[in-house]
Scaffold this motif. Structure first.
Motif, PDB file in Angstrom:
ATOM      1  N   ILE A  26       0.931  -1.272   0.137  1.00  0.00           N
ATOM      2  CA  ILE A  26      -0.040   0.010  -0.034  1.00  0.00           C
ATOM      3  C   ILE A  26       1.031   1.277   0.132  1.00  0.00           C
ATOM      4  O   ILE A  26       0.630   2.217  -0.633  1.00  0.00           O
ATOM      5  CB  ILE A  26      -0.836  -0.026   1.157  1.00  0.00           C
ATOM      6  CG1 ILE A  26      -1.801  -1.094   1.312  1.00  0.00           C
ATOM      7  CG2 ILE A  26      -1.861   1.312   1.274  1.00  0.00           C
ATOM      8  CD1 ILE A  26      -2.598  -1.285   2.511  1.00  0.00           C
ATOM      9  N   PHE A  31      -1.432   2.378  -7.748  1.00  0.00           N
ATOM     10  CA  PHE A  31      -2.390   1.381  -8.406  1.00  0.00           C
ATOM     11  C   PHE A  31      -2.889   1.587  -9.572  1.00  0.00           C
ATOM     12  O   PHE A  31      -3.308   3.102  -9.649  1.00  0.00           O
ATOM     13  CB  PHE A  31      -3.355   0.801  -7.366  1.00  0.00           C
ATOM     14  CG  PHE A  31      -2.632   0.233  -6.195  1.00  0.00           C
ATOM     15  CD1 PHE A  31      -2.102  -1.073  -6.004  1.00  0.00           C
ATOM     16  CD2 PHE A  31      -2.567   0.794  -4.979  1.00  0.00           C
ATOM     17  CE1 PHE A  31      -1.515  -1.610  -4.922  1.00  0.00           C
ATOM     18  CE2 PHE A  31      -2.004   0.447  -3.744  1.00  0.00           C
ATOM     19  CZ  PHE A  31      -1.393  -0.787  -3.728  1.00  0.00           C
ATOM     20  N   GLU A  33      -6.087   1.172 -10.093  1.00  0.00           N
ATOM     21  CA  GLU A  33      -7.410   1.829  -9.677  1.00  0.00           C
ATOM     22  C   GLU A  33      -7.185   2.927  -8.776  1.00  0.00           C
ATOM     23  O   GLU A  33      -6.104   3.267  -8.291  1.00  0.00           O
ATOM     24  CB  GLU A  33      -7.931   0.612  -8.242  1.00  0.00           C
ATOM     25  CG  GLU A  33      -8.322  -0.576  -9.133  1.00  0.00           C
ATOM     26  CD  GLU A  33      -7.119  -1.402  -9.257  1.00  0.00           C
ATOM     27  OE1 GLU A  33      -7.351  -2.721  -9.690  1.00  0.00           O
ATOM     28  OE2 GLU A  33      -5.933  -1.472  -8.863  1.00  0.00           O
ATOM     29  N   SER A  36      -8.196   3.411  -2.799  1.00  0.00           N
ATOM     30  CA  SER A  36      -7.716   2.122  -1.760  1.00  0.00           C
ATOM     31  C   SER A  36      -8.363   2.360  -0.693  1.00  0.00           C
ATOM     32  O   SER A  36      -8.263   3.218  -0.107  1.00  0.00           O
ATOM     33  CB  SER A  36      -6.395   1.982  -1.930  1.00  0.00           C
ATOM     34  OG  SER A  36      -5.672   1.752  -3.055  1.00  0.00           O
ATOM     35  N   THR A 157      -6.648   7.293  -0.811  1.00  0.00           N
ATOM     36  CA  THR A 157      -6.481   6.093  -0.167  1.00  0.00           C
ATOM     37  C   THR A 157      -6.980   6.707   1.248  1.00  0.00           C
ATOM     38  O   THR A 157      -7.002   7.565   1.660  1.00  0.00           O
ATOM     39  CB  THR A 157      -5.018   6.071   0.117  1.00  0.00           C
ATOM     40  OG1 THR A 157      -4.245   5.991  -1.139  1.00  0.00           O
ATOM     41  CG2 THR A 157      -4.683   4.825   1.064  1.00  0.00           C
ATOM     42  N   ASN A 186      -9.245  -0.806  -4.778  1.00  0.00           N
ATOM     43  CA  ASN A 186      -8.493  -1.741  -4.069  1.00  0.00           C
ATOM     44  C   ASN A 186      -9.024  -1.882  -2.585  1.00  0.00           C
ATOM     45  O   ASN A 186      -9.201  -0.782  -1.912  1.00  0.00           O
ATOM     46  CB  ASN A 186      -7.202  -1.429  -3.966  1.00  0.00           C
ATOM     47  CG  ASN A 186      -6.499  -1.505  -5.420  1.00  0.00           C
ATOM     48  OD1 ASN A 186      -6.555  -2.757  -5.920  1.00  0.00           O
ATOM     49  ND2 ASN A 186      -5.697  -0.701  -5.886  1.00  0.00           N
ATOM     50  N   GLU A 187      -9.232  -3.088  -1.873  1.00  0.00           N
ATOM     51  CA  GLU A 187      -9.494  -3.148  -0.863  1.00  0.00           C
ATOM     52  C   GLU A 187      -8.379  -4.095   0.002  1.00  0.00           C
ATOM     53  O   GLU A 187      -8.045  -5.213  -0.499  1.00  0.00           O
ATOM     54  CB  GLU A 187     -10.880  -4.032  -0.674  1.00  0.00           C
ATOM     55  CG  GLU A 187     -11.945  -3.265  -0.979  1.00  0.00           C
ATOM     56  CD  GLU A 187     -13.313  -4.131  -0.567  1.00  0.00           C
ATOM     57  OE1 GLU A 187     -13.400  -4.567   0.487  1.00  0.00           O
ATOM     58  OE2 GLU A 187     -14.121  -4.179  -1.804  1.00  0.00           O
ATOM     59  N   PHE A 188      -8.041  -3.536   1.216  1.00  0.00           N
ATOM     60  CA  PHE A 188      -6.812  -4.268   1.854  1.00  0.00           C
ATOM     61  C   PHE A 188      -7.303  -4.425   3.460  1.00  0.00           C
ATOM     62  O   PHE A 188      -8.069  -3.470   3.944  1.00  0.00           O
ATOM     63  CB  PHE A 188      -5.623  -3.474   2.071  1.00  0.00           C
ATOM     64  CG  PHE A 188      -5.256  -3.199   0.579  1.00  0.00           C
ATOM     65  CD1 PHE A 188      -4.236  -4.140  -0.021  1.00  0.00           C
ATOM     66  CD2 PHE A 188      -5.411  -1.879  -0.077  1.00  0.00           C
ATOM     67  CE1 PHE A 188      -3.640  -3.951  -1.246  1.00  0.00           C
ATOM     68  CE2 PHE A 188      -4.925  -1.779  -1.302  1.00  0.00           C
ATOM     69  CZ  PHE A 188      -4.125  -2.787  -1.938  1.00  0.00           C
TER      70      PHE A 188
END
Length: 377
Positions: A26, A31, A33, A36, A157, A186-188
């Motif tokens: 991250i 990215f 995308e 995030s 983000t 994006n998923e974290f």
């Protein structure tokens, strides 16, 4: 008296940690995308990732801003950025930053009106298209922010956690944020808790027993393996307030040079204990949202290592030791239990809860092996 200091792990520490690969990804990747979303329990590294990403982007000459909801967190991050040689203009609160960009406030308190998402979009259109926005503690921001910002910022983000939402009924849930960003997201998920010892977190989670994230078995298992060397949280009963004040002074004197958070649910308690602690010859700072701008600025410019503040204002911060006097003032309701969870998880090494009189009902149903009472119960 020492100043408050926000401490970051090194990138080597991150690399060798449970979440390390995800966190470094991250921090260091740009990215495809646009958006995030980083979720995780308290202490899982959401703010750490945000700060390191901000530092990387700033050093690479990229236009970026880190916005948070809490002013005390902003000040702590500013102090850290200054040590890194990064302009403190790179961090602000949403409500301080917005009028500088748009020329008007998100809320007009005199008229008791709020800007709509379309008005926010119009105000920022063309001004931030080349900028990356980093939003920390985003669960306390309203849905209108997530309706407008994705349309005007080049990249966003976001760090968020439903269990730490302090603005009941107005903050945006993780699912709401996802819905607004779903077209390029994006998923974290971060599952290791870097801040708390196992003993502190295992205790704190009983304030939110129905939360799957707070009671995640992987988080608890990892903490048990790697951070199982701390003392149990202390729940101490006193015969009266004078006795409580004396013990408070003793604990503070034993932690000179450490970050100490003295946390309460109510602003009047902050005022009372600021006077108590100052009256015992100890330098400290105070903060709560309703203070005057002059008082807030004074605290921000000279933040001491002892901070007397509310649970809500402490969100996003961390302390070597957290002390919660007058715990019997907490009502046993869901919103207050969530505040207590957030308050307890500010503690890195030691957590002390104090009360006089009857045992607070909010502590009912806590397993007896999760805390130490000194044989007072």
């Amino acid at each position: 008296m020492a100043k408050f200091e926000f401490r970051l792990p090194s990138q080597d520490d991150i690399k060798n940690s449970t979440n390390g690969e995800t966190m470094l990804g991250i921090i260091n990747n740009d990215f495809d995308e646009k958006f995030s979303l980083i979720t995780g329990c308290p202490g899982s590294g959401k703010t750490t990732v945000s700060i390191f990403r901000l530092i990387r982007l700033a050093r690479n000459g990229k236009a970026t801003i880190l916005l948070t909801y809490q002013r005390m967190l902003k000040v702590a991050i500013e102090n850290l950025l200054a040590k890194q040689g990064i302009s403190t203009n790179k961090v602000n609160t949403l409500h301080q930053w917005y009028p500088r960009q748009a020329g008007r406030y998100l809320e007009n308190f005199k008229e008791k009106t709020k800007l709509s998402s379309s008005e926010i979009e119009s105000d920022l259109q063309g001004k931030v298209a080349n900028m990356e926005l980093i939003l920390d503690e985003a669960q306390d921001l309203e849905e209108r922010i997530f309706q407008a910002f994705p349309k005007v910022f080049g990249r966003i983000t976001i760090g968020a956690d439903n269990d730490q939402q302090m603005r009941e009924g107005t903050g945006a849930s993780e699912s709401t944020i996802k819905r607004q960003l779903s077209h390029s997201l994006n998923e974290f998920t971060l599952q290791f808790n870097y801040r708390n010892t196992y003993q502190i977190y295992n205790f704190a989670r009983y304030f939110v027993p129905d939360s799957p994230k707070a009671n995640d078995s992987q988080t608890l298992s990892a903490l048990r393996r790697y951070k199982n060397s701390g003392d149990l949280p202390e729940i101490l009963k006193f015969k009266d307030q004078a006795d409580m004040h004396d013990r408070l002074k003793t604990i503070i004197n034993n932690y000179k040079g450490f970050n100490i958070g003295i946390l309460f649910p109510f602003k009047q308690q902050v005022e009372n204990y600021y006077s108590v602690i100052s009256g015992k010859g100890l330098e400290c700072s105070k903060y709560y949202a309703e203070m005057s701008e002059a008082e807030k600025s004074n605290t921000e410019s000279n933040l001491k290592s002892i901070l007397v503040t509310t649970f809500i204002s402490a969100k996003g911060m961390e302390f070597d030791i957290v002390i919660m006097p007058e715990f019997d003032s907490l009502r046993n309701i869901d919103s207050i239990r969530k505040q207590a969870y957030v308050g307890c998880t500010r503690a890195k090494n030691r957590l002390v809860i104090m009360y006089a009189g009857s045992k607070p009902s909010i502590l009912n149903n806590f397993p007896s092996d999760t805390f130490d009472t000194g044989d007072l119960f």
